[in-house]
Design a protein around this motif. Sequence first.
Motif, PDB file in Angstrom:
ATOM      1  N   ILE A   1       0.867  -1.261  -0.026  1.00 26.02           N
ATOM      2  CA  ILE A   1       0.071  -0.171  -0.030  1.00 26.02           C
ATOM      3  C   ILE A   1       0.942   1.128   0.136  1.00 26.02           C
ATOM      4  O   ILE A   1       0.564   2.132  -0.871  1.00 26.02           O
ATOM      5  N   LYS A   2       1.822   1.188   0.766  1.00 24.00           N
ATOM      6  CA  LYS A   2       2.696   2.356   0.977  1.00 24.00           C
ATOM      7  C   LYS A   2       3.507   2.506  -0.637  1.00 24.00           C
ATOM      8  O   LYS A   2       3.754   3.675  -0.907  1.00 24.00           O
ATOM      9  N   ALA A   3       3.783   1.384  -0.923  1.00 21.66           N
ATOM     10  CA  ALA A   3       4.651   1.575  -2.501  1.00 21.66           C
ATOM     11  C   ALA A   3       3.852   2.089  -3.469  1.00 21.66           C
ATOM     12  O   ALA A   3       3.786   2.974  -4.199  1.00 21.66           O
ATOM     13  N   PHE A   4       2.338   1.662  -3.453  1.00 22.49           N
ATOM     14  CA  PHE A   4       1.377   2.209  -4.378  1.00 22.49           C
ATOM     15  C   PHE A   4       1.238   3.700  -3.898  1.00 22.49           C
ATOM     16  O   PHE A   4       1.159   4.401  -5.137  1.00 22.49           O
ATOM     17  N   ILE A   5       1.054   4.089  -2.865  1.00 21.65           N
ATOM     18  CA  ILE A   5       0.842   5.618  -2.577  1.00 21.65           C
ATOM     19  C   ILE A   5       2.211   6.350  -3.117  1.00 21.65           C
ATOM     20  O   ILE A   5       1.722   7.606  -3.601  1.00 21.65           O
ATOM     21  N   LYS A   6       3.349   5.944  -2.935  1.00 23.19           N
ATOM     22  CA  LYS A   6       4.395   6.581  -3.324  1.00 23.19           C
ATOM     23  C   LYS A   6       4.503   6.841  -4.869  1.00 23.19           C
ATOM     24  O   LYS A   6       4.831   7.837  -5.507  1.00 23.19           O
ATOM     25  N   LYS A   7       4.190   5.890  -5.534  1.00 23.82           N
ATOM     26  CA  LYS A   7       4.108   5.744  -6.864  1.00 23.82           C
ATOM     27  C   LYS A   7       2.944   6.888  -7.365  1.00 23.82           C
ATOM     28  O   LYS A   7       3.415   7.386  -8.363  1.00 23.82           O
ATOM     29  N   ALA A   8       1.826   6.729  -6.824  1.00 24.45           N
ATOM     30  CA  ALA A   8       0.567   7.483  -7.284  1.00 24.45           C
ATOM     31  C   ALA A   8       1.072   9.006  -6.865  1.00 24.45           C
ATOM     32  O   ALA A   8       0.709   9.791  -7.728  1.00 24.45           O
ATOM     33  N   GLU A   9       1.888   9.369  -5.974  1.00 24.51           N
ATOM     34  CA  GLU A   9       2.242  10.668  -5.413  1.00 24.51           C
ATOM     35  C   GLU A   9       3.437  11.037  -6.667  1.00 24.51           C
ATOM     36  O   GLU A   9       3.282  12.219  -7.156  1.00 24.51           O
ATOM     37  N   LYS A  10       4.127  10.246  -7.275  1.00 23.52           N
ATOM     38  CA  LYS A  10       5.069  10.607  -8.206  1.00 23.52           C
ATOM     39  C   LYS A  10       4.296  10.747  -9.687  1.00 23.52           C
ATOM     40  O   LYS A  10       4.614  11.625 -10.260  1.00 23.52           O
ATOM     41  N   ASN A  11       3.159  10.004 -10.006  1.00 25.49           N
ATOM     42  CA  ASN A  11       2.342  10.250 -11.069  1.00 25.49           C
ATOM     43  C   ASN A  11       1.412  11.485 -10.905  1.00 25.49           C
ATOM     44  O   ASN A  11       1.365  11.811 -11.920  1.00 25.49           O
ATOM     45  N   LEU A  12       1.100  11.674  -9.827  1.00 17.56           N
ATOM     46  CA  LEU A  12       0.356  12.878  -9.610  1.00 17.56           C
ATOM     47  C   LEU A  12       1.432  14.253 -10.119  1.00 17.56           C
ATOM     48  O   LEU A  12       0.792  15.048 -10.739  1.00 17.56           O
ATOM     49  N   GLU A  13       2.740  14.233  -9.735  1.00 22.02           N
ATOM     50  CA  GLU A  13       3.512  15.326  -9.971  1.00 22.02           C
ATOM     51  C   GLU A  13       3.744  15.357 -11.434  1.00 22.02           C
ATOM     52  O   GLU A  13       3.627  16.423 -12.039  1.00 22.02           O
ATOM     53  N   ILE A  14       3.643  14.097 -11.988  1.00 21.37           N
ATOM     54  CA  ILE A  14       4.008  14.032 -13.595  1.00 21.37           C
ATOM     55  C   ILE A  14       2.827  14.500 -14.228  1.00 21.37           C
ATOM     56  O   ILE A  14       2.911  15.324 -15.143  1.00 21.37           O
ATOM     57  N   ILE A  15       1.616  14.340 -13.735  1.00 22.30           N
ATOM     58  CA  ILE A  15       0.379  14.950 -14.527  1.00 22.30           C
ATOM     59  C   ILE A  15       0.624  16.305 -14.152  1.00 22.30           C
ATOM     60  O   ILE A  15       0.016  16.949 -15.244  1.00 22.30           O
ATOM     61  N   LYS A  16       0.799  16.824 -13.125  1.00 23.80           N
ATOM     62  CA  LYS A  16       0.647  18.212 -12.927  1.00 23.80           C
ATOM     63  C   LYS A  16       1.789  19.062 -13.826  1.00 23.80           C
ATOM     64  O   LYS A  16       1.281  20.047 -14.441  1.00 23.80           O
ATOM     65  N   ARG A  17       2.817  18.343 -14.039  1.00 23.83           N
ATOM     66  CA  ARG A  17       3.767  18.968 -15.228  1.00 23.83           C
ATOM     67  C   ARG A  17       3.485  18.915 -16.589  1.00 23.83           C
ATOM     68  O   ARG A  17       3.293  20.044 -17.163  1.00 23.83           O
ATOM     69  N   GLN A  18       2.902  17.615 -17.034  1.00 18.13           N
ATOM     70  CA  GLN A  18       2.259  17.457 -18.309  1.00 18.13           C
ATOM     71  C   GLN A  18       1.108  18.517 -18.581  1.00 18.13           C
ATOM     72  O   GLN A  18       0.962  19.201 -19.582  1.00 18.13           O
ATOM     73  N   VAL A  19       0.451  18.907 -17.539  1.00 14.43           N
ATOM     74  CA  VAL A  19      -0.924  19.566 -17.500  1.00 14.43           C
ATOM     75  C   VAL A  19      -0.410  21.282 -17.933  1.00 14.43           C
ATOM     76  O   VAL A  19      -1.018  21.733 -18.587  1.00 14.43           O
ATOM     77  N   ALA A  20       0.613  21.501 -17.120  1.00 12.51           N
ATOM     78  CA  ALA A  20       1.057  22.772 -17.232  1.00 12.51           C
ATOM     79  C   ALA A  20       1.599  22.816 -18.897  1.00 12.51           C
ATOM     80  O   ALA A  20       1.450  23.968 -19.284  1.00 12.51           O
ATOM     81  N   LEU A  21       2.456  21.956 -19.086  1.00 14.43           N
ATOM     82  CA  LEU A  21       2.761  21.819 -20.703  1.00 14.43           C
ATOM     83  C   LEU A  21       1.671  22.095 -21.788  1.00 14.43           C
ATOM     84  O   LEU A  21       1.655  22.736 -22.609  1.00 14.43           O
ATOM     85  N   SER A  22       0.722  21.250 -21.469  1.00 17.03           N
ATOM     86  CA  SER A  22      -0.635  21.068 -22.405  1.00 17.03           C
ATOM     87  C   SER A  22      -1.197  22.298 -22.327  1.00 17.03           C
ATOM     88  O   SER A  22      -1.914  22.555 -23.771  1.00 17.03           O
ATOM     89  N   GLN A  23      -1.296  23.174 -21.347  1.00 22.37           N
ATOM     90  CA  GLN A  23      -1.917  24.502 -21.347  1.00 22.37           C
ATOM     91  C   GLN A  23      -0.993  25.412 -22.182  1.00 22.37           C
ATOM     92  O   GLN A  23      -1.586  26.570 -22.577  1.00 22.37           O
ATOM     93  N   LEU A  24       0.148  25.306 -22.358  1.00 21.30           N
ATOM     94  CA  LEU A  24       1.071  26.109 -22.931  1.00 21.30           C
ATOM     95  C   LEU A  24       0.869  25.797 -24.393  1.00 21.30           C
ATOM     96  O   LEU A  24       0.889  26.767 -25.462  1.00 21.30           O
TER      97      LEU A  24
END
Length: 91
Positions: free
Chosen positions: A56-79
């Motif tokens: 569960i902790k490994a999944f949470i850690k992976k999900a947090e990393k993916n959330l950061e990736i999504i945030k960066r990609q969203v910023a790029l997609s809005q540009l």
Amino acid sequence: MAATMASATRSTVLTLYRQMLKESRKFTGYNYREYALRRTKDAFKENKTLTDEVEIKAFIKKAEKNLEIIKRQVALSQLYTDPKLVIEEQK
């Protein structure tokens, strides 16, 4: 103590899920948006039955990393926005 840990973990997972869905909806491109939403839902469904704390902790850690990736990609997609697809057009 275990019940408190379980409820804290549950609230953390639910918060991550909601954040990932919210951020995924911000993609300007239809295909990226739908892929991110589908992938997020699928990943959380797949791991819904996890009971081992380490997994569960490994999944949470992976999900947090993916959330950061999504945030960066969203910023790029809005540009760099593309014109809307026919499927997206509002009436």
